[in-house]
Design a protein around this motif. Structure first.
Motif, short mmCIF file in Angstrom:
data_model
loop_
_atom_site.label_atom_id
_atom_site.label_comp_id
_atom_site.label_asym_id
_atom_site.label_seq_id
_atom_site.Cartn_x
_atom_site.Cartn_y
_atom_site.Cartn_z
N GLU A 134 -8.24 -18.89 1.95
CA GLU A 134 -7.38 -18.32 1.19
C GLU A 134 -7.65 -16.69 1.71
N THR A 135 -8.73 -16.49 0.97
CA THR A 135 -9.21 -15.16 0.31
C THR A 135 -9.48 -14.59 1.79
N ARG A 136 -9.88 -14.65 2.71
CA ARG A 136 -9.85 -14.25 4.22
C ARG A 136 -8.91 -14.19 4.80
N ARG A 137 -8.32 -14.90 5.41
CA ARG A 137 -6.09 -14.84 4.87
C ARG A 137 -5.24 -13.73 4.79
N TYR A 138 -5.91 -13.59 2.92
CA TYR A 138 -5.37 -12.43 2.66
C TYR A 138 -5.92 -11.24 3.04
N ASP A 139 -7.34 -11.26 3.30
CA ASP A 139 -7.78 -10.17 3.46
C ASP A 139 -7.06 -9.61 4.52
N LEU A 140 -7.26 -10.47 6.21
CA LEU A 140 -7.04 -9.74 6.96
C LEU A 140 -5.81 -9.04 7.47
N GLU A 141 -4.86 -9.53 6.58
CA GLU A 141 -2.96 -9.77 6.45
C GLU A 141 -2.49 -8.30 5.77
N LEU A 142 -3.76 -7.72 5.27
CA LEU A 142 -4.20 -6.87 4.11
C LEU A 142 -4.28 -5.59 5.00
N GLY A 143 -5.46 -6.06 5.67
CA GLY A 143 -5.66 -5.31 6.75
C GLY A 143 -4.89 -4.73 7.79
N ALA A 144 -3.54 -5.67 8.03
CA ALA A 144 -2.65 -5.69 9.35
C ALA A 144 -1.93 -4.71 9.03
N GLY A 145 -1.68 -3.97 8.12
CA GLY A 145 -0.57 -3.68 7.13
C GLY A 145 -1.29 -2.28 6.90
N GLU A 146 -2.81 -1.81 6.32
CA GLU A 146 -3.36 -1.10 5.94
C GLU A 146 -3.02 0.52 6.28
N GLU A 147 -2.69 0.33 7.43
CA GLU A 147 -2.58 1.27 8.12
C GLU A 147 -1.24 2.36 7.93
N ALA A 148 -0.48 1.63 7.40
CA ALA A 148 1.18 2.40 7.59
C ALA A 148 0.66 3.33 6.25
N GLY A 149 -0.45 3.01 5.11
CA GLY A 149 -0.21 4.20 3.83
C GLY A 149 0.53 3.57 3.18
N LEU A 150 0.77 3.02 3.07
CA LEU A 150 0.83 2.23 0.82
C LEU A 150 -0.22 1.85 0.79
N SER A 151 1.16 1.98 -1.01
CA SER A 151 -0.22 2.17 -2.23
C SER A 151 -0.99 0.39 -2.25
N ASP A 152 -2.09 0.16 -3.19
CA ASP A 152 -2.25 -1.18 -2.80
C ASP A 152 -1.26 -1.87 -2.84
N VAL A 153 -0.27 -1.78 -3.64
CA VAL A 153 0.66 -2.61 -4.67
C VAL A 153 1.63 -2.98 -3.68
N ALA A 154 2.28 -1.58 -3.18
CA ALA A 154 2.98 -1.76 -1.87
C ALA A 154 3.03 -2.51 -0.89
N LEU A 155 1.61 -2.94 -0.50
CA LEU A 155 0.92 -3.29 0.63
C LEU A 155 0.44 -4.78 0.74
#
Length: 255
Positions: A134-155
């Motif tokens: 689950e931790t790996r999945r969460y990290d990869l999915e956060l990385g998927a949208g990271e370039e959008a420039g959202l705050s961590d909470v919004a991401l």
């Protein structure tokens, strides 16, 4: 939570960490082997069919030997959930050239996961398992949208929204399959069989919008509108909405 359950032992099991000496015989199987067998049982009979006794029988070991690693049914559920998540993103990356593409891919990957393991819909996932899968999945999915420039909470919220959209689509698909199994006919056959009656109800109804839209949906379903088409529509709108949010300047104070 089961009051007899030791969270430290559960996390140690999931991450393969030795925590002190354990009583009883050492298991003849590894946690990975136990997890694979448990997932196979869940795939066959759902979470309700998962038990220490059945798992021990599938592995060809004594039930008591499993308790060296797995404390109880709650541990088993955590183990199968984490092992299912570990199957995602086999290349350790969410595919896509842009953050939009990657968030769409997140939605479809979660669709595939839940279609492969529909019993996940019966598990309360509000409390994270916190295992490596689950931790790996969460990290990869956060990385998927990271370039959008959202705050961590919004991401986190954006990823949650995408995953929730896929989960809802799978749930709808599952419910439709259950209805078809009970009724013995496809959605298309049901709509065709009841078309005349539905048209009559629509003519007599004073709710014009409901009649119009209901008829359109019925025609679409009769023509083969599927849960995947619904998911594609929903995911696209969600990602478009995130993009629109990013393009709108933050409101300023009137003071």
């Amino acid at each position: 939570m089961n009051p007899s359950r030791d969270p430290a032992r559960t996390l140690a099991m999931l991450w393969g960490v030795e925590v002190g000496a354990s009583r009883g015989p050492r298991p003849s199987r590894t946690v990975d082997e136990i997890g694979a067998a448990a997932v196979a049982l869940a795939d066959a009979d759902g979470v309700a069919g998962l038990s220490m006794r059945r798992l021990a029988s599938a592995l060809g070991v004594g039930t008591m030997s499993l308790y060296t690693y797995v404390q109880n049914k709650d541990d088993l559920v955590d183990l199968v959930v984490d092992r299912a998540y570990a199957e995602m993103y086999s290349d350790d990356v969410v595919p896509g050239d842009t953050w939009r593409d990657r968030l769409l891919a997140v939605g479809w990957e979660n669709w595939r996961l839940l279609m492969s393991h529909p019993w996940l819909l019966d598990v309360d996932l509000s409390r994270p398992v916190l295992g490596p899968g689950e931790t790996r999945r969460y990290d990869l999915e956060l990385g998927a949208g990271e370039e959008a420039g959202l705050s961590d909470v919004a991401l986190d919220a954006a990823v949650t929204l995408v995953v929730s959209t896929a989960t809802h689509a799978v749930r709808r698909q599952r419910e439709a399959e259950q209805v078809r199994a009970l009724g013995g006919q496809t959605d298309e056959a049901w709509w065709e069989r009841n078309a005349a009656l539905l048209a009559l109800v629509g003519e007599r109804s004073t709710y014009a919008r409901a009649a119009r839209v209901g008829a359109a949906v019925g025609e679409a379903q009769a023509a083969g509108w599927s849960a995947t088409a619904e998911l594609e529509f929903g995911l696209t709108r969600v990602v478009d909405g995130i993009g629109a949010h990013l393009s709108v300047p933050a409101p300023t104070s009137g003071r």
